[in-house]
Write a protein that holds these residues in place. Sequence first.
Motif, short mmCIF file in Angstrom:
data_model
loop_
_atom_site.label_atom_id
_atom_site.label_comp_id
_atom_site.label_asym_id
_atom_site.label_seq_id
_atom_site.Cartn_x
_atom_site.Cartn_y
_atom_site.Cartn_z
N PHE A 231 0.83 -1.21 0.00
CA PHE A 231 0.00 0.00 0.00
C PHE A 231 0.87 1.26 0.00
CE2 PHE A 231 -1.74 3.38 2.72
CZ PHE A 231 -2.82 3.78 1.93
N ARG A 232 1.88 1.27 0.85
CA ARG A 232 2.71 2.47 0.96
C ARG A 232 3.51 2.72 -0.32
NH1 ARG A 232 5.58 5.38 5.94
NH2 ARG A 232 3.41 5.22 6.58
N ARG A 233 4.03 1.68 -0.91
CA ARG A 233 4.78 1.85 -2.16
C ARG A 233 3.88 2.40 -3.26
NH1 ARG A 233 6.50 -3.32 -3.06
NH2 ARG A 233 4.70 -3.71 -4.38
N ALA A 234 2.67 1.85 -3.38
CA ALA A 234 1.73 2.32 -4.39
C ALA A 234 1.33 3.77 -4.13
CB ALA A 234 0.50 1.42 -4.42
N THR A 235 1.17 4.11 -2.85
CA THR A 235 0.81 5.49 -2.50
C THR A 235 1.92 6.45 -2.86
OG1 THR A 235 -0.59 4.71 -0.67
CG2 THR A 235 0.14 7.00 -0.60
N HIS A 236 3.15 6.09 -2.57
CA HIS A 236 4.30 6.95 -2.89
C HIS A 236 4.43 7.16 -4.40
CE1 HIS A 236 6.54 6.15 1.17
NE2 HIS A 236 5.51 6.96 1.29
N ARG A 237 3.97 6.20 -5.18
CA ARG A 237 4.07 6.30 -6.64
C ARG A 237 2.79 6.84 -7.29
NH1 ARG A 237 6.88 0.48 -8.25
NH2 ARG A 237 8.87 0.82 -7.19
N ASN A 238 1.80 7.14 -6.47
CA ASN A 238 0.51 7.62 -6.98
C ASN A 238 -0.14 6.63 -7.94
OD1 ASN A 238 0.49 10.18 -5.62
ND2 ASN A 238 2.01 10.89 -7.10
N GLU A 239 0.03 5.35 -7.64
CA GLU A 239 -0.59 4.32 -8.46
C GLU A 239 -2.07 4.17 -8.08
OE1 GLU A 239 3.48 1.64 -9.07
OE2 GLU A 239 1.89 0.94 -7.71
N PRO A 240 -2.94 3.85 -9.02
CA PRO A 240 -4.37 3.80 -8.74
C PRO A 240 -4.79 2.62 -7.86
CG PRO A 240 -3.93 3.06 -10.98
CD PRO A 240 -2.64 3.61 -10.46
N GLY A 241 -3.99 1.55 -7.81
CA GLY A 241 -4.33 0.40 -7.00
C GLY A 241 -3.08 -0.23 -6.42
N TYR A 242 -3.28 -1.11 -5.44
CA TYR A 242 -2.09 -1.69 -4.81
C TYR A 242 -2.17 -3.18 -4.59
CZ TYR A 242 -4.92 -0.83 -0.57
OH TYR A 242 -5.92 -0.79 0.37
N GLY A 243 -3.35 -3.79 -4.69
CA GLY A 243 -3.46 -5.24 -4.54
C GLY A 243 -3.23 -5.72 -3.12
N ARG A 244 -3.60 -6.95 -2.87
CA ARG A 244 -3.36 -7.59 -1.57
C ARG A 244 -2.89 -9.01 -1.76
NH1 ARG A 244 -7.20 -3.50 -2.16
NH2 ARG A 244 -7.97 -2.71 -0.17
N GLN A 245 -2.00 -9.45 -0.87
CA GLN A 245 -1.61 -10.84 -0.82
C GLN A 245 -2.37 -11.50 0.34
OE1 GLN A 245 1.76 -9.05 -1.20
NE2 GLN A 245 1.70 -8.12 0.81
N ILE A 246 -2.28 -12.81 0.41
CA ILE A 246 -3.03 -13.54 1.42
C ILE A 246 -2.12 -14.50 2.17
CG2 ILE A 246 -3.71 -15.50 -0.07
CD1 ILE A 246 -6.56 -15.22 1.21
N SER A 247 -2.42 -14.69 3.45
CA SER A 247 -1.74 -15.67 4.28
C SER A 247 -2.78 -16.66 4.77
CB SER A 247 -1.04 -14.99 5.46
OG SER A 247 -0.04 -14.11 4.98
N LEU A 248 -2.44 -17.95 4.71
CA LEU A 248 -3.44 -19.01 4.91
C LEU A 248 -2.95 -20.04 5.92
CD1 LEU A 248 -4.11 -19.71 1.12
CD2 LEU A 248 -5.54 -18.31 2.64
N ILE A 249 -3.91 -20.59 6.69
CA ILE A 249 -3.58 -21.71 7.58
C ILE A 249 -4.81 -22.58 7.73
CG2 ILE A 249 -4.16 -20.49 9.74
CD1 ILE A 249 -1.58 -21.92 10.91
N ALA A 250 -4.58 -23.89 7.87
CA ALA A 250 -5.69 -24.83 7.97
C ALA A 250 -5.23 -26.11 8.66
CB ALA A 250 -6.24 -25.17 6.58
N LEU A 251 -6.19 -26.79 9.25
CA LEU A 251 -5.97 -28.16 9.73
C LEU A 251 -6.31 -29.08 8.57
CD1 LEU A 251 -7.82 -27.77 13.14
CD2 LEU A 251 -5.34 -27.96 12.83
N PRO A 252 -5.41 -29.97 8.19
CA PRO A 252 -5.70 -30.88 7.07
C PRO A 252 -6.97 -31.68 7.33
CG PRO A 252 -3.37 -30.96 7.66
CD PRO A 252 -4.06 -30.15 8.73
N GLY A 253 -7.77 -31.83 6.30
CA GLY A 253 -9.03 -32.57 6.44
C GLY A 253 -8.86 -34.07 6.22
#
Length: 253
Positions: A231-253
């Motif tokens: 977010f901060r990098r995109a803001t500093h560059r005045n980019e229209p969007g910044y995207g998000r990554q995801i972190s995941l955890i689960a108990l195996p089924g």
Amino acid sequence: MSVEALTHPLLSGAAHGFLGRRGGVSTGDLAGLNVSYSEDNPTLTSENRRRAVDAVLPGGMLQTCFQIHSPDVVTVCQPWADADRPRADALVTDRPGIVLGVLTADCAPVLFCDANAGVVGAAHAGWKGAFTGVTDATIAAMEALGAIRENIAAAVGPCIAQKSYEVDAAFETRFLEQSPENERFFRAGREGHVWFDLEGYVASRLRDAGLARVGMLGEDTYAQEERFYSFRRATHRNEPGYGRQISLIALPG
């Protein structure tokens, strides 16, 4: 390019991964594995989310919340529709096959696991959530499902590093009023500004809550454009969007 899923040995009792932007189908400023529907073509976002889950637990049921930078935690007993996701910043479950996910773009993702009790958790810890106790609340919610605090392991994933996170003096004052010991998370910068160690602060909150096993990946989202959204990098560059990554955890089924 395949999906990059970073793991931590402390969480080996669960299927998990801290994902970045590699391996997705989004294009332009959001190129890569963007998992946020707010700025992208929903078809691309859905495909990215499918790829993310398959990289961690193929066939798992992804559950996320509508993140609001709060200390609020939701216990997931059964899957909900994406349109019905609750407003919160952390999730816990004891149900195998449910994949807990938190979205970030400089904030700290924290994954939790008590392998003995079969309980996992995920928290979105921006400075506001971390400051108001989202990690403490996540641990308490895991205990309500049978986890034992001393057995919970946690790892802080990719987030903005201190060398990239300049804040003003008022920001620092807020943390010093919480505890004078928080001074160690700030480094002096230009006049009226300091550099804040979000990762270190979050890890400290976890240890102070009684967790004996706390890990940090030490990956700076701001400085690694090819690997992570920021977010901060995109803001500093005045980019229209910044995207998000995801972190995941689960108990195996």
